[in-house]
Design a protein around this motif. Structure first.
Motif, PDB file in Angstrom:
ATOM      1  N   VAL A 141      30.176  -7.886  76.942  1.00  0.00           N
ATOM      2  CA  VAL A 141      30.513  -6.464  77.074  1.00  0.00           C
ATOM      3  C   VAL A 141      30.172  -5.971  78.478  1.00  0.00           C
ATOM      4  O   VAL A 141      30.932  -5.221  79.096  1.00  0.00           O
ATOM      5  N   GLN A 143      30.142  -7.732  81.189  1.00  0.00           N
ATOM      6  CA  GLN A 143      31.145  -8.243  82.123  1.00  0.00           C
ATOM      7  C   GLN A 143      32.431  -7.427  82.057  1.00  0.00           C
ATOM      8  O   GLN A 143      33.041  -7.118  83.079  1.00  0.00           O
ATOM      9  N   LYS A 144      32.807  -7.060  80.846  1.00  0.00           N
ATOM     10  CA  LYS A 144      34.009  -6.238  80.657  1.00  0.00           C
ATOM     11  C   LYS A 144      33.817  -4.868  81.316  1.00  0.00           C
ATOM     12  O   LYS A 144      34.736  -4.351  81.968  1.00  0.00           O
ATOM     13  N   ARG A 147      34.209  -5.158  84.972  1.00  0.00           N
ATOM     14  CA  ARG A 147      35.606  -5.311  85.328  1.00  0.00           C
ATOM     15  C   ARG A 147      36.319  -3.961  85.300  1.00  0.00           C
ATOM     16  O   ARG A 147      37.198  -3.676  86.108  1.00  0.00           O
TER      17      ARG A 147
END
Lengths: 165, 252
Positions: A141, A143-144, A147
């Motif tokens: 989560v 990392q998302k 991004r």
């Protein structure tokens, strides 16, 4: 002096509470999401320490039977097996055998005080598994989020969300 | 926010510390947790009932088998969730911008690769030993599975993610993970079909060798193998998804 004695007798609880509070503090007041996850891991480790330290017994060993104990019990067990084999149903035979082993002489050789409590170990084995799963999903989560917003600092993410609206 | 957090931490910590005096002493064999009959029963009766000397494995895979089955499902779900969160199929947009020095691939080091080639078979054999001996000595499906998954992680660190994917494509990883749960649940359904309760392995002596008590021991080994399948596959799946940003193209 009395205070120090009370700490040293229950040192494990003090360590677990201090570790847990460090983890909780990191989860509440750190801005960085990765640091929050580190706090969560510390928290889980503190719980694991708490449980395992509860299962400790003085002078006890790990909850695995030694080879000589196993061999002794196994031999008598097999003997019971042969004598009880005439019983018709499976459940009947096991029930009868339990009764038999309860009064059997080999039962005395296993003293519960010689082995650490296996139950906290089992519970914490599953807790470690859940810890790995939550940490993995948390990292995914994070990392998302990086991004999506280009940052893992909480205040910067909130600033971006509010400026978009 | 920081001050508020600190104050609440201090209050919670003080509450917990004030309860410490009621806890049993360190290592007290007669504390409530240690003298309660459940743990006494597990220690004294486990071998007579299941012929497994490792009480932790016996409790994990037999007495609390239902719990462990869904523990395996938790790992599987976590692996699926990570794929669902991170996976994207467009190649270019919004990639994590790496620093310049990272984009050009460094030449893989010969020493590291040679060492890994020597180490990985030993790690995998050790993992298989830990799984297979889980009911006799310290070990089990979770531990052995993690070691087995770590050997693949080491391979992909030393070489490349692509090297591992040639041997172990993602579809195969997820098939293995599902197979593990299938093995575990299969033992449960086999016991139902033969007329016992779910995961009450003693009835399996009808189709396995040995007595009902030995059937419980053998079924525990089978169940642990199922757990190891799932854990090993999902550990590598989590690693490869996190490290490649969900694209599964190139890792670290």
């Amino acid at each position: 002096m009395e205070f120090l004695d009370s700490i040293s007798g229950k040192f494990n609880y003090w360590v677990y509470i201090v570790l847990m509070m460090i983890g909780l503090y990191a989860m509440i007041s750190k801005n960085n999401l990765i640091k929050k996850l580190i706090g969560m891991s510390i928290f889980q480790t503190a719980i694991i320490l708490f449980y395992v330290s509860i299962g400790v017994k003085d002078g006890a060993t790990i909850p695995i039977l030694r080879h000589d104990q196993v061999h002794h019990t196994h031999a008598t067990e097999y003997h019971h097996e042969i004598t009880e084999h005439t019983s018709t149903t499976v459940t009947h035979s096991t029930a009868a055998k339990e009764k038999h082993t309860e009064s059997g002489p080999d039962e005395i050789s296993i003293n519960p005080d010689d082995f650490a409590n296996p139950l906290p170990h089992v519970l914490m084995l599953t807790a470690i598994v859940v810890g790995v799963s939550t940490l993995g999903v948390g990292l995914a989560v994070t990392q998302k989020i990086y991004r999506e917003f280009g940052s893992i600092e909480e205040n910067e993410i909130i600033k971006k969300i509010t400026s978009d609206q | 926010m920081k001050i508020l957090g600190l104050i609440s931490i201090c209050i919670t910590g003080w509450l917990l510390l004030s309860a410490v005096s009621d806890f049993p002493e360190w290592g007290d064999p007669h504390s409530p947790a240690n003298s309660y009959q459940v743990s006494q029963h597990y220690i004294t009766k486990t071998f007579a009932e299941t012929s497994v000397p490792n009480m932790v494995t016996a409790v994990l895979a037999d007495y609390r088998g239902y719990d462990t089955m869904f523990e395996t499902v938790v790992i599987f779900t976590a692996g699926i969730a990570i794929i669902g969160i991170l996976r994207r199929y467009d190649s270019s947009s919004n990639t994590i911008n790496k620093p310049e020095s990272f984009t050009e691939k460094p030449k893989e080091d010969l020493i590291i690769r040679t060492n890994c080639r020597l180490l990985i078979p030993i790690i995998q054999i050790f993992a298989l030993y830990v799984i297979a001996h889980g009911h006799l000595s310290p070990g089990g499906g979770f531990q052995g599975g993690v070691i087995f998954g770590a050997s693949f992680i080491l391979l992909s660190l030393a070489h490349d993610l692509k090297t591992v994917q040639k041997k172990l494509p993602e579809g195969r990883i997820l098939t293995l993970a599902g197979t593990g749960i299938l093995i575990y649940a299969g033992f449960g359904f086999a016991t139902i079909v033969l007329g016992n309760n779910f995961l009450d392995y003693s009835i399996l002596s009808k189709i396995m060798l040995g007595t009902p008590i030995e059937a419980r021991s053998h079924s525990m080994l089978g169940v642990e193998i199922g757990v190891a399948f799932t854990v090993a596959a999902i550990m590598f799946s989590i690693y490869s998804n996190l490290v490649s940003g969900g694209k599964m193209k190139e890792g670290l």
